[in-house]
Design an enzyme around this catalytic site. Structure first.
Site, PDB file in Angstrom:
ATOM      1  N   LYS A 113       0.834  -1.203   0.000  1.00  0.00           N
ATOM      2  CA  LYS A 113       0.000   0.000   0.000  1.00  0.00           C
ATOM      3  C   LYS A 113       0.873   1.259   0.000  1.00  0.00           C
ATOM      4  O   LYS A 113       0.534   2.252  -0.625  1.00  0.00           O
ATOM      5  CB  LYS A 113      -0.933   0.023   1.209  1.00  0.00           C
ATOM      6  CG  LYS A 113      -2.073  -0.970   1.110  1.00  0.00           C
ATOM      7  CD  LYS A 113      -3.099  -0.694   2.193  1.00  0.00           C
ATOM      8  CE  LYS A 113      -4.177  -1.761   2.233  1.00  0.00           C
ATOM      9  NZ  LYS A 113      -5.104  -1.587   3.357  1.00  0.00           N
ATOM     10  N   LYS A 205      -4.558 -10.523  -6.350  1.00  0.00           N
ATOM     11  CA  LYS A 205      -5.748 -10.667  -5.493  1.00  0.00           C
ATOM     12  C   LYS A 205      -6.883  -9.744  -5.939  1.00  0.00           C
ATOM     13  O   LYS A 205      -6.630  -8.618  -6.353  1.00  0.00           O
ATOM     14  CB  LYS A 205      -5.288 -10.288  -4.078  1.00  0.00           C
ATOM     15  CG  LYS A 205      -6.213 -10.536  -2.971  1.00  0.00           C
ATOM     16  CD  LYS A 205      -5.616 -10.003  -1.663  1.00  0.00           C
ATOM     17  CE  LYS A 205      -5.672  -8.495  -1.559  1.00  0.00           C
ATOM     18  NZ  LYS A 205      -5.447  -7.930  -0.248  1.00  0.00           N
ATOM     19  N   LYS A 208     -10.354  -4.099  -3.427  1.00  0.00           N
ATOM     20  CA  LYS A 208     -11.151  -2.872  -3.562  1.00  0.00           C
ATOM     21  C   LYS A 208     -10.332  -1.756  -4.183  1.00  0.00           C
ATOM     22  O   LYS A 208     -10.881  -0.840  -4.773  1.00  0.00           O
ATOM     23  CB  LYS A 208     -11.574  -2.382  -2.168  1.00  0.00           C
ATOM     24  CG  LYS A 208     -12.602  -3.221  -1.485  1.00  0.00           C
ATOM     25  CD  LYS A 208     -12.856  -2.637  -0.088  1.00  0.00           C
ATOM     26  CE  LYS A 208     -13.468  -3.668   0.820  1.00  0.00           C
ATOM     27  NZ  LYS A 208     -13.146  -3.471   2.234  1.00  0.00           N
TER      28      LYS A 208
END
Ligand code: TYM
Length: 345
Positions: A113, A205, A208
């Site tokens: 992230k 994966k 969102k």
């Protein structure tokens, strides 16, 4: 008999997708019969990356409604909003002060992230797993049902509880034995559905935060959109669907989704689709997805139409959660040596 406790949560960021459902929420539902289940909407986690204040409250309510639409029963489970139980933030601070910085720096999700955020990485993003540890440890959770991507965070929560709190601060009983302060939780990661992959890349994966909407199926996507996304999903030139071929991650992922969504075992799905071409398989998968989501979407619409009822569920959940969380927080503060609050009378 006291039932062992379960705690889990989902961030109210954007729409929930098939990965959140199949990897986590679906497994929460079954645990309601055997465990004392606590499910929170982790809104404090949602602000660890830039967020839109105009949407946070609605997204929080929508996520709670989705829990109920997926089968979480508020008469059997405690459903609440993380930010409404202040013990989460307080315990996170106490745990921060005993957690080594390098434990957080090596978290895979943080690294991934942080890369995406560039220069704008908040302290909160780094600290995110400590808040998650507080969520779990406050409830003495025995089991934490999550998808595979949360495994490392669960290990961190265990290490904090065991090595940094219990081992250092446990008081002793009369015979000198340490009295554990925090319960060390176990992850519950079921094999099927633990890692749902992107529709556009079978080796990454479903997430969102993927900018490509076509990479995921959201739980509230209308049937036409679901069908369109599956039609465009990445395939390969090989005939027949199969599991476990490392050269064919898309086949593995979509066949796995078909099994879960149609209620077939992996073996049944593999046998049924072994000779099938993609052109025949995709409409079958689309139909299974639409049919699996239809009842959930109907229940969701009903729940959203009655806001006071939803708010009442969360209010009751908040009270039940706070009673448990406050007691744990008091226990930890006591063990850490804080000046106690004066008692009444
Ligand atoms: P979050 O909001 O990213 O995801 C919620 C749950 O969905 C699972 N999941 C998946 N499972 C299978 N395949 C996928 N592609 C997929 N994507 C997501 C996640 O593993 C998770 O179980 N840190 C957590 C939220 C959290 C939490 C907690 C969870 C905060 N406090 C305490 C458990 C206990 C998170 O960001 O999940």
């Amino acid at each position: 008999m006291v039932r062992p406790r379960v705690l889990s949560g989902v961030q109210p960021t954007g729409s929930l997708h098939l990965g959140n459902w199949l990897g986590a929420i679906r497994n929460w539902v079954d645990l309601q019969g055997s465990h004392d289940t606590f499910f929170c909407v982790v809104d404090l986690h949602a602000i660890t990356v830039p967020h839109d204040p105009a949407r946070l409250a609605e997204d929080t309510l929508a996520t709670a409604a989705l829990y109920l639409a997926c089968g979480i029963d508020p008469t059997r489970s405690t459903v609440f909003v993380q930010s409404q139980v202040s013990a989460h933030s307080e315990l996170a601070w106490l745990l921060n002060c005993v957690t080594p910085l390098n434990w957080l720096e090596r978290m895979i999700q943080f690294k991934e992230k942080a890369l995406k955020q560039g220069d704008n990485v908040s302290v909160g993003l780094l600290d995110y797993p400590v808040l998650m540890a507080a969520d779990i440890l406050l409830y003495d959770a025995a089991l934490v049902p999550v998808g595979e991507d949360q495994k490392q965070h669960l290990e961190l929560a265990r290490d904090i509880a065991q090595q940094r709190i219990n081992a250092r601060f446990a008081p002793r009983d009369a015979s000198g034995e340490p009295i554990s302060i925090l319960r060390v939780p176990e992850p519950l990661i079921l094999k099927q559905g633990a890692r749902v992959m992107s529709l556009t890349d079978g080796s990454s994966k479903m997430s969102k935060s993927d900018p490509n909407e076509g990479s995921r199926i959201n739980l509230l996507d209308p049937p036409e959109l679901i069908t369109k996304k599956i039609k465009r999903a990445k395939t390969d030139p090989v005939m027949g669907l199969e599991f476990g071929n490392p050269e064919r991650p898309e086949a593995d992922n979509l066949l796995g989704l078909y099994a879960l969504l149609s209620g077939r075992s992996a073996d049944q799905a593999a046998a049924e689709c072994a000779q099938m071409g993609w052109g025949q398989f995709k409409p079958l998968l689309a139909e299974a997805a639409v049919e699996a989501l239809r009842p959930l979407q109907q229940r969701y619409a009903e729940l959203r139409a009655d806001r006071p009822a939803l708010e009442a569920v969360l209010q009751q959940g908040r009270e039940r959660a706070a009673a448990v969380a406050d007691a744990t927080l008091a226990r930890v503060k006591d063990a850490l040596g804080f000046l106690p609050l004066p008692t009444d009378g």
